[in-house]
Design an enzyme around this catalytic site. Structure first.
Site, PDB file in Angstrom:
ATOM      1  N   TRP A  16     102.272 102.983 -73.778  1.00 21.89           N
ATOM      2  CA  TRP A  16     100.982 102.599 -73.003  1.00 21.89           C
ATOM      3  C   TRP A  16     101.367 103.550 -71.886  1.00 21.89           C
ATOM      4  CZ3 TRP A  16     101.707  98.409 -68.981  1.00 21.89           C
ATOM      5  CH2 TRP A  16     100.730  98.214 -68.169  1.00 21.89           C
TER       6      TRP A  16
ATOM      7  N   ASP B 273     108.646  94.706 -74.725  1.00 20.94           N
ATOM      8  CA  ASP B 273     107.305  94.319 -74.045  1.00 20.94           C
ATOM      9  C   ASP B 273     106.610  93.656 -75.042  1.00 20.94           C
ATOM     10  OD1 ASP B 273     105.030  96.509 -72.142  1.00 20.94           O
ATOM     11  OD2 ASP B 273     104.928  94.317 -72.516  1.00 20.94           O
TER      12      ASP B 273
ATOM     13  N   LYS C 212      95.865  89.136 -73.243  1.00 23.45           N
ATOM     14  CA  LYS C 212      95.286  89.320 -74.539  1.00 23.45           C
ATOM     15  C   LYS C 212      94.957  87.944 -75.385  1.00 23.45           C
ATOM     16  CE  LYS C 212      95.853  93.600 -73.650  1.00 23.45           C
ATOM     17  NZ  LYS C 212      96.748  94.089 -72.227  1.00 23.45           N
TER      18      LYS C 212
END
Lengths: 457, 428
Positions: free
Chosen positions: B158, B239, B275
């Site tokens: 990311w 993460d 999310k």
């Protein structure tokens, strides 16, 4: 695979070794869940590079309690029924309860009842409506800076977040890396700016002898600051002292600062809360904007809308031109994105809902005035109570100071005494939150102050 | 009134807004030299999409879930939680470390309901501003307490990961991850990099549903990685932004973390509810660090709070209330698990549909990776030039690394998308 839960009493280092051994043994041997430490050690002789089991954070020390928030922690632990919390600046009703404004509740219901409302990411700069309305609130809807599109506004996490983002921006893009903060100031200011990458110096502000403003000292210190230095100004209701410059004094400060190109960085955490009037509490800021110059403004809705934990605020940078404002906004995004990507939506949506609806806005101003008036009344009542007790000293500063806090002038010994003997909690600098008082608790506080100043000097 | 006359006087003295004067002010501006910043590569995609008037436009850029009608979704469990919050609770400051309840529930999700580490109070944990905020707190913590350390970040990752550790002033290195030829994991390269890194290096690992590639190690591969980490005494920082969202099962998606815990690693973990609970804009997340013992956990937590205090003082309360209410209420939690599985299943279904469409269009390229990869993103393998053609000719928006957000794919647009991809990738 052996369950991670079946470990029990094995010491941690041995546990890690035995886990590792299970890895190394052929899978048929792994069905046994226990290994003795000796067999683990034996198997591992062939691996001299075996990791040390101690943590990388082994030497880390516990941080001291935050001086302000630590007061509430201590208060919560106290079992005495007489205890009073005059520490953190959160408004309390006459009954000592936290308050959610009616208009805030209504706004929240409206948001809940709106089925088309979603919770997507806000843009990095936050809710656009909120930003525009916030700028108008502090600068005035007719402000030339707003009319000319010279204001870059980004939603941030309350006052703290706005100060930090502004500080980081200045550390990266401004030619002067020194910020002057008033002495004293909110305890978190120095840390915010230091971590942002600025060097913190102070200017004289509070005069203990008068319990008022050391105006000469302030002018001298700002005069000797290097040209271009950043200066932190409390827009109104100075925290912790409650001492504000008069308008004439603000005008002198403005002229001095502009003559030396000192960059103003306003912290506005109490607009409307200080005098009860939103416009009056913004006068200092608007004076600076009116001269066409540049400044930074950190705005918080924690107190004046009671949105504390929602973390609602805005950073505005008034720039020389619209073109500069666009570029400045783009750079602010680069500060924000690696910090938290985009700001929280809930509180800002409530604020925008209220500010854009004129009936709700009016209702808010009434509730805000109600809070400010209660605080002003507490000041008067405390002053009267001390007068009645003929407590030695001049206590007029209690009614002269403005906003949520009173800088009592009590020293740290007296503060400690009041905590121990009277279960009164305040920060060790003698700052009390007037919002934590009520008609019921004022006599207790007055007794405590009286005892402290007569028994300890 | 004295005030209005002095303000008026100041206004009279102020420079009039003529063009010449305005330009003079810009040149005199203390910020006149500030350069325009480049647009964020991910968020800039949505900006461009919104500005496009074409009725055919498709947004497969940013990773926010959409239902089969292409609409954003608020989960029913979230709506119910918010109904309970409104009108009932106050908005006082949370402690600097955030909501205790939310943290407790978050640790159970990541470490396991019955985790001994939770029982032994060995985990230092604070509420954070979603995944970004959790990573940033850890990066700042790393800088402060391990100033000689660096972070190894997978290639690719990311894009904001690089920004976070850069702004925290922690030096970065990369490690091999993605294998372009197979559009899968370069496991040999990854293991080499782990072995060649100096002992005690810090590694950023995506716990599941790697962003942007969708390529995750198998369970067996995770075990080997964990073993090698033990040998090298590396620190694993996970993460985890997609727990539940990847396979549909939160326990399964936490498998990598559980393997490392079983092997005795002391991990760090960033969790996000953006999310999997659809809480995007609420910024709800958690940072945890497993410590030697309770005393160390208390110390570490206190230091994490010292980093949060000068950044934002205390985290936002609303999202934490939603998370706590849902996870603490068995019915709501059960509803959540159902809804998160529903989202994951729709994505898995769209992967299948996209691949089948491409194959039936007669594409000679291999599209296995669309269904091999997992989570919200598919690393298509398309070049930036091909992506540009998709945008310019077909009004399809995605990041230029060829990353497709499968959440933006619907039964309504999958054929259009497949056709466009086929057109730009087929050899002449």
């Amino acid at each position: 695979m052996p369950s991670a839960n079946v470990r029990g009493a094995q010491p941690s280092a041995d546990r890690r070794l035995s886990t590792l051994v299970r890895h190394l043994l052929p899978s048929s041997a792994r069905t046994a869940t226990t290994t003795t430490t000796t067999s683990a050690a034996d198997s591992l002789e062939a691996f001299p590079t075996m990791a040390s089991p101690s943590s990388v954070f082994a030497g880390l020390a516990q941080a001291p309690e935050d001086p302000i928030l630590g007061v509430t922690v201590a208060y919560n632990k106290d079992p005495s029924p007489m205890k009073v919390n005059l520490g953190v600046g959160a408004y309390r009703t006459e009954e000592g309860k936290p308050l959610v404004l009616n208009v805030v509740r209504r706004a929240e219901q409206m948001l809940i009842n709106n089925p088309s409302r979603v919770k997507e990411y806000l843009p990095i700069t936050g809710l656009a409506d909120f930003n525009k309305l916030s700028a108008k609130l502090i600068f005035g809807a007719e402000s030339p800076a707003i009319q000319e599109n010279r204001v870059a506004t980004v939603q941030c996490l309350s006052g703290t977040g706005s100060l930090r983002v502004g500080g980081e921006f200045l550390a990266r893009h401004y030619h002067e890396r020194t910020i002057y903060i008033p002495q004293p100031t909110w305890g978190n200011h120095p840390k915010v700016f230091t971590l942002a990458g600025l060097t913190v110096r102070s200017y004289r502000y509070y005069d203990p002898a008068t319990r008022g403003l050391d105006f000469q000292g302030l002018l001298e210190d700002l005069s000797s600051a290097p040209s271009g230095a950043i200066v932190l100004l409390h827009a109104c209701a100075h925290n912790p002292t409650g001492v504000d410059p008069t308008l004439d004094q603000w005008e002198q400060i403005r002229q001095l600062m502009r003559s030396k190109s000192l960059l103003p960085f306003f912290d506005s955490a109490y607009q409307g809360f200080a005098s009860g009037s939103l416009d009056k509490d913004a006068q200092s800021v608007r004076m600076f904007v009116a001269d066409g110059g540049e400044l930074l403004m950190a705005q918080s809705y924690a107190k004046n809308m009671g949105l504390y934990g929602e973390r609602v605020g805005a950073l505005s940078i008034v720039c020389g031109s619209a073109d500069v404002a666009v570029r400045v906004e783009s750079q602010l995004k680069l500060v924000i994105r690696p910090m938290y990507s985009n700001p929280p939506i809930h509180g800002a949506s409530i604020v925008a809902t209220i500010l854009k609806d004129s009936a709700m806005f009016d209702e808010w101003t009434l509730e805000l005035k109600g809070m400010a008036d209660r605080i002003i009344s507490m000041r008067q009542q405390l002053f009267d109570a001390l007068k009645t007790r003929e407590t030695p000293g001049d206590w007029s500063h209690i009614i002269k100071q403005i906003g949520m806090f009173t800088f009592t002038g009590l020293n740290s010994d007296q503060v400690a005494f009041m905590r121990q003997e009277y279960h009164i909690y305040m920060t060790s600098d003698g700052r009390i939150s007037m919002a934590g008082l009520s008609a019921r608790t004022i006599p207790h506080l007055a007794d405590a102050i009286h005892a402290a100043v007569t028994k300890l000097k | 009134m004295a005030m209005s006359s002095s303000l008026a006087a100041i206004r009279r003295r102020a420079v009039a807004p003529s063009p010449l004067a305005a330009r003079a002010r810009a040149m005199a501006s203390l910020f006149g030299h500030v350069e325009p910043a480049p647009k964020d590569p991910i968020l800039g995609v949505t900006e461009a999409f919104l500005a496009d008037p074409s009725p055919d436009k498709v947004n497969v850029g940013v990773g926010a879930y959409r239902d089969d009608n292409g609409k954003p979704v608020v989960l029913d469990c979230v709506r119910e939680a918010e109904r309970r919050i409104a009108g009932n609770l106050n908005m006082e400051y949370l402690p600097m470390g955030g909501s205790i309840k939310m943290i407790e529930e978050s640790l159970k999700l990541a470490y396991g309901e019955d985790s001994e580490f939770i029982k032994d109070k060995r985990i230092a944990a604070v509420q954070a501003l979603s995944g970004t905020g959790a990573c940033r707190l850890f990066a700042d913590f790393q800088r402060r307490f391990l100033p000689d350390s660096q972070i190894y970040i997978p290639t690719p990752t990311w894009s904001n990961h690089h920004n976070i550790w850069r702004d925290a002033q922690v030096p970065q290195r990369t490690f091999t991850y993605y294998h372009p030829e197979s559009r899968g994991l370069d496991f040999a390269g990854l293991m080499d990099d782990i072995k060649n890194a100096p002992n005690g290096s810090f590694f950023l690992l995506h716990a599941c549903a790697h962003n942007p590639t969708g390529v995750d190690p198998t369970e067996e591969q995770w075990r080997e990685i964990s073993y090698q980490f033990k040998v090298k005494n590396h620190f694993p920082f996970f993460d985890m932004a997609y727990q539940g969202f990847a396979s549909g099962d939160p326990e399964r998606d936490a498998r990598a973390i559980r393997i490392f815990l079983e092997d005795g690693h002391q991990i760090g973990c960033a969790q996000s509810y953006a999310k999997n609970m659809g809480l995007y804009g609420q910024r709800a997340g958690c940072l945890s660090i497993l410590c030697e013992d309770e005393m160390q956990a208390v110390a570490v937590k206190s230091q994490l709070q010292q980093i949060a205090r000068p950044m934002y003082s205390n985290p936002p309360v609303h999202g934490s209330l939603v998370v706590s209410i849902i996870l603490n209420d068995p019915e709501l939690k059960s509803l959540w698990l159902k809804e998160v599985k529903g989202m994951a299943d729709r994505i898995i279904g769209m992967r299948k549909a996209l691949r089948e469409n491409l194959e039936s269009l007669g594409s000679h390229l291999s599209w296995d990776h669309i269904t091999n990869q997992i989570g919200m993103f598919c690393y298509s393998g398309m070049t930036p030039e091909q992506v540009d053609r998709l945008t310019n000719e077909y009004h399809i928006y995605m990041t230029r690394n060829g990353r497709i957000s499968m959440a933006g794919v619907t039964t309504g647009n999958v054929a259009y998308l497949a056709n466009a991809i086929h057109e730009v990738t087929k050899t002449k």
